[in-house]
Scaffold this active site. Sequence first.
Site, PDB file in Angstrom:
ATOM      1  N   ASP A  33       0.851  -1.190   0.000  1.00  0.00           N
ATOM      2  CA  ASP A  33       0.000   0.000   0.000  1.00  0.00           C
ATOM      3  C   ASP A  33       0.889   1.244   0.000  1.00  0.00           C
ATOM      4  O   ASP A  33       1.844   1.335   0.775  1.00  0.00           O
ATOM      5  CB  ASP A  33      -0.904  -0.006   1.237  1.00  0.00           C
ATOM      6  CG  ASP A  33      -2.016   1.026   1.131  1.00  0.00           C
ATOM      7  OD1 ASP A  33      -2.377   1.416   0.004  1.00  0.00           O
ATOM      8  OD2 ASP A  33      -2.528   1.448   2.195  1.00  0.00           O
ATOM      9  N   HIS A  85      -3.565  14.074   0.891  1.00  0.00           N
ATOM     10  CA  HIS A  85      -3.772  13.158   2.019  1.00  0.00           C
ATOM     11  C   HIS A  85      -2.564  13.181   2.961  1.00  0.00           C
ATOM     12  O   HIS A  85      -2.717  13.308   4.181  1.00  0.00           O
ATOM     13  CB  HIS A  85      -4.009  11.736   1.495  1.00  0.00           C
ATOM     14  CG  HIS A  85      -4.031  10.684   2.562  1.00  0.00           C
ATOM     15  ND1 HIS A  85      -5.062  10.569   3.471  1.00  0.00           N
ATOM     16  CD2 HIS A  85      -3.140   9.703   2.885  1.00  0.00           C
ATOM     17  CE1 HIS A  85      -4.816   9.556   4.291  1.00  0.00           C
ATOM     18  NE2 HIS A  85      -3.657   9.012   3.962  1.00  0.00           N
ATOM     19  N   GLU A  91     -10.340   3.994   3.884  1.00  0.00           N
ATOM     20  CA  GLU A  91      -9.428   4.701   2.992  1.00  0.00           C
ATOM     21  C   GLU A  91      -9.855   4.365   1.574  1.00  0.00           C
ATOM     22  O   GLU A  91      -9.813   3.201   1.166  1.00  0.00           O
ATOM     23  CB  GLU A  91      -7.966   4.299   3.247  1.00  0.00           C
ATOM     24  CG  GLU A  91      -7.460   4.838   4.591  1.00  0.00           C
ATOM     25  CD  GLU A  91      -5.956   4.720   4.784  1.00  0.00           C
ATOM     26  OE1 GLU A  91      -5.313   3.886   4.111  1.00  0.00           O
ATOM     27  OE2 GLU A  91      -5.421   5.477   5.621  1.00  0.00           O
ATOM     28  N   GLU A 137      -9.206   4.003  -2.090  1.00  0.00           N
ATOM     29  CA  GLU A 137      -7.974   3.827  -2.857  1.00  0.00           C
ATOM     30  C   GLU A 137      -8.270   3.152  -4.187  1.00  0.00           C
ATOM     31  O   GLU A 137      -9.357   2.621  -4.413  1.00  0.00           O
ATOM     32  CB  GLU A 137      -6.976   2.969  -2.065  1.00  0.00           C
ATOM     33  CG  GLU A 137      -6.696   3.510  -0.659  1.00  0.00           C
ATOM     34  CD  GLU A 137      -5.442   2.940  -0.025  1.00  0.00           C
ATOM     35  OE1 GLU A 137      -4.614   2.341  -0.738  1.00  0.00           O
ATOM     36  OE2 GLU A 137      -5.291   3.106   1.209  1.00  0.00           O
ATOM     37  N   ASP A 182      -9.183   0.411   2.148  1.00  0.00           N
ATOM     38  CA  ASP A 182      -8.153  -0.007   3.093  1.00  0.00           C
ATOM     39  C   ASP A 182      -8.600   0.400   4.505  1.00  0.00           C
ATOM     40  O   ASP A 182      -8.156   1.402   5.057  1.00  0.00           O
ATOM     41  CB  ASP A 182      -6.827   0.666   2.713  1.00  0.00           C
ATOM     42  CG  ASP A 182      -5.695   0.303   3.657  1.00  0.00           C
ATOM     43  OD1 ASP A 182      -5.739  -0.787   4.234  1.00  0.00           O
ATOM     44  OD2 ASP A 182      -4.777   1.131   3.812  1.00  0.00           O
ATOM     45  N   ARG A 194      -7.673   3.827  13.458  1.00  0.00           N
ATOM     46  CA  ARG A 194      -6.760   4.952  13.708  1.00  0.00           C
ATOM     47  C   ARG A 194      -6.162   4.924  15.106  1.00  0.00           C
ATOM     48  O   ARG A 194      -5.037   5.405  15.309  1.00  0.00           O
ATOM     49  CB  ARG A 194      -7.492   6.273  13.482  1.00  0.00           C
ATOM     50  CG  ARG A 194      -8.045   6.465  12.094  1.00  0.00           C
ATOM     51  CD  ARG A 194      -6.958   6.403  11.042  1.00  0.00           C
ATOM     52  NE  ARG A 194      -7.506   6.638   9.703  1.00  0.00           N
ATOM     53  CZ  ARG A 194      -6.840   6.377   8.581  1.00  0.00           C
ATOM     54  NH1 ARG A 194      -5.611   5.881   8.651  1.00  0.00           N
ATOM     55  NH2 ARG A 194      -7.390   6.609   7.417  1.00  0.00           N
ATOM     56  N   GLN A 228      -3.476   2.274  15.007  1.00  0.00           N
ATOM     57  CA  GLN A 228      -2.421   2.773  14.124  1.00  0.00           C
ATOM     58  C   GLN A 228      -1.568   3.840  14.809  1.00  0.00           C
ATOM     59  O   GLN A 228      -0.329   3.803  14.747  1.00  0.00           O
ATOM     60  CB  GLN A 228      -3.055   3.351  12.849  1.00  0.00           C
ATOM     61  CG  GLN A 228      -2.059   3.889  11.835  1.00  0.00           C
ATOM     62  CD  GLN A 228      -2.753   4.558  10.633  1.00  0.00           C
ATOM     63  OE1 GLN A 228      -3.986   4.558  10.535  1.00  0.00           O
ATOM     64  NE2 GLN A 228      -1.968   5.112   9.728  1.00  0.00           N
ATOM     65  N   LYS A 260      -4.140  -1.933  10.192  1.00  0.00           N
ATOM     66  CA  LYS A 260      -4.549  -2.059   8.793  1.00  0.00           C
ATOM     67  C   LYS A 260      -4.793  -3.509   8.376  1.00  0.00           C
ATOM     68  O   LYS A 260      -5.521  -3.759   7.425  1.00  0.00           O
ATOM     69  CB  LYS A 260      -3.428  -1.524   7.881  1.00  0.00           C
ATOM     70  CG  LYS A 260      -2.988  -0.111   8.171  1.00  0.00           C
ATOM     71  CD  LYS A 260      -3.841   0.855   7.409  1.00  0.00           C
ATOM     72  CE  LYS A 260      -3.223   2.241   7.446  1.00  0.00           C
ATOM     73  NZ  LYS A 260      -3.974   3.175   6.602  1.00  0.00           N
ATOM     74  N   THR A 290      -8.740  -5.727   4.098  1.00  0.00           N
ATOM     75  CA  THR A 290      -8.666  -4.773   2.990  1.00  0.00           C
ATOM     76  C   THR A 290      -9.659  -5.263   1.946  1.00  0.00           C
ATOM     77  O   THR A 290      -9.544  -6.399   1.469  1.00  0.00           O
ATOM     78  CB  THR A 290      -7.252  -4.749   2.376  1.00  0.00           C
ATOM     79  OG1 THR A 290      -6.293  -4.498   3.407  1.00  0.00           O
ATOM     80  CG2 THR A 290      -7.138  -3.673   1.306  1.00  0.00           C
ATOM     81  N   GLU A 310      -9.437  12.597   7.707  1.00  0.00           N
ATOM     82  CA  GLU A 310      -9.346  13.934   7.112  1.00  0.00           C
ATOM     83  C   GLU A 310     -10.696  14.652   7.120  1.00  0.00           C
ATOM     84  O   GLU A 310     -10.758  15.849   7.399  1.00  0.00           O
ATOM     85  CB  GLU A 310      -8.854  13.833   5.667  1.00  0.00           C
ATOM     86  CG  GLU A 310      -7.426  13.365   5.530  1.00  0.00           C
ATOM     87  CD  GLU A 310      -7.085  13.115   4.072  1.00  0.00           C
ATOM     88  OE1 GLU A 310      -7.149  11.947   3.651  1.00  0.00           O
ATOM     89  OE2 GLU A 310      -6.788  14.084   3.342  1.00  0.00           O
TER      90      GLU A 310
HETATM   91 MN    MN Z   1      -4.028   2.843   2.828  1.00  0.00          MN
END
Ligand code: MN
Length: 393
Positions: free
Chosen positions: A117, A124, A188, A190, A222, A226, A229, A242, A246, A349
């Site tokens: 990834d 971002h 996420e 992606e 993904d 948080r 993480q 993570k 996925t 975000e």
């Molecule tokens: Mn990602």
Amino acid sequence: MPEHSPRALPEGDPFGADTLPYGVFSTPDAPEHRRIGVRYGAYVLDAAAVAAAHGSAYADLLDQPVLNPLMAAGRPVWQAVRAAIRGWLDDGQADDSFLPLDEVTLHLPFEVADYVDFYASEHHATNVGRIFRPDGDALTPNWKHLPIGYHGRAGTVVVSGTDILRPNGQRRTSEGPVFGPSTRLDIEAEVGFVVGTPAPSNTPVGLADFRTHVFGVCLVNDWSARDIQAWEYVPLGPFLGKSFATSVSAWITPLDAFDEARTAPPERTYPLLPYLDDSKAEPGGIDLRIEVTINGETVSRPPFASMYWTAAQQLAHMTVNGASLRTGDFFASGTVSGPEPDQLGCLLELTRGKGPWLEDGDVVTLTAWAPGPNGTRIGLGEVTGRVVPARTS
Ligand code: MN
């Protein structure tokens, strides 16, 4: 063609003859018989059955439980199979081999080899840097010189529609670390790239060889915890925050479908080292417009065209050290975020790190389209998933 034919697409349907993504499906009467299908409108064309009926040389390649043998066959075969499928659609002889999408089960379309990834959106990376490191520079000193990435967990890549169990893990509190269900579960948005043609060790794949090796494109969510993480990521990067899941689309769209959508990436701030320098290469960006919905409500429209690093640069970087490539290797772009507040690809975000985060029962769906030939749209198959409560024992 008769008006009721599955070939008669509704106006503006993004899954027409210029899209033709591949998936793997089975039917209730033969649940063990996974084979390759091609999405067309709201139908699946049973490509394995049509190929067999036509005595096609590709019949065996299409009657497979995963796309990997087709992916490994190489670009000339990919092009020949795509042309054959168009021919079967055109001549009407495929008309008995369409199955309504809602009558089939879709499976993970390819066996994932390694999964990487990236972190390719400047918007971002800047936004996240400000949230995670408020006292430092938003972008790390390396960011504009190489596409930053990490190795993810191939074994937990799941197909769209798979429920997502809220992960358990360690998070930091004012009283020290505690263990339990993540309280900051995020998405996420992606775009993923699937490698077909392998490359041996010590043969870096240059920018110009991208199309030789990359079979197709799909949407990726993904999922990211948080809280887990933020506590674990220093100094080696993302890990359990993570690796629990996925999600990928059930449909892999051939790279050739995006010829009309190729676009130049943003202007580069610094000159790039030769193996990454795409200033004289064909445009490496793709003008994909993504839409993120949560429980049916649109929360963002991230523009893939705004990504600083292209997929060709990512592949070049992945192999420049001598690492080999295998059929089924999979790499994702990193969260796609544009410059505007309604173009951000994750809740971190969108809510400036404050939440609200995903709740149990929430359904997250990503869709996307790109401009195609003659004003048509090229659709990417959706990726969707529902959050279910954490394991409690
Ligand atoms: Mn990602």
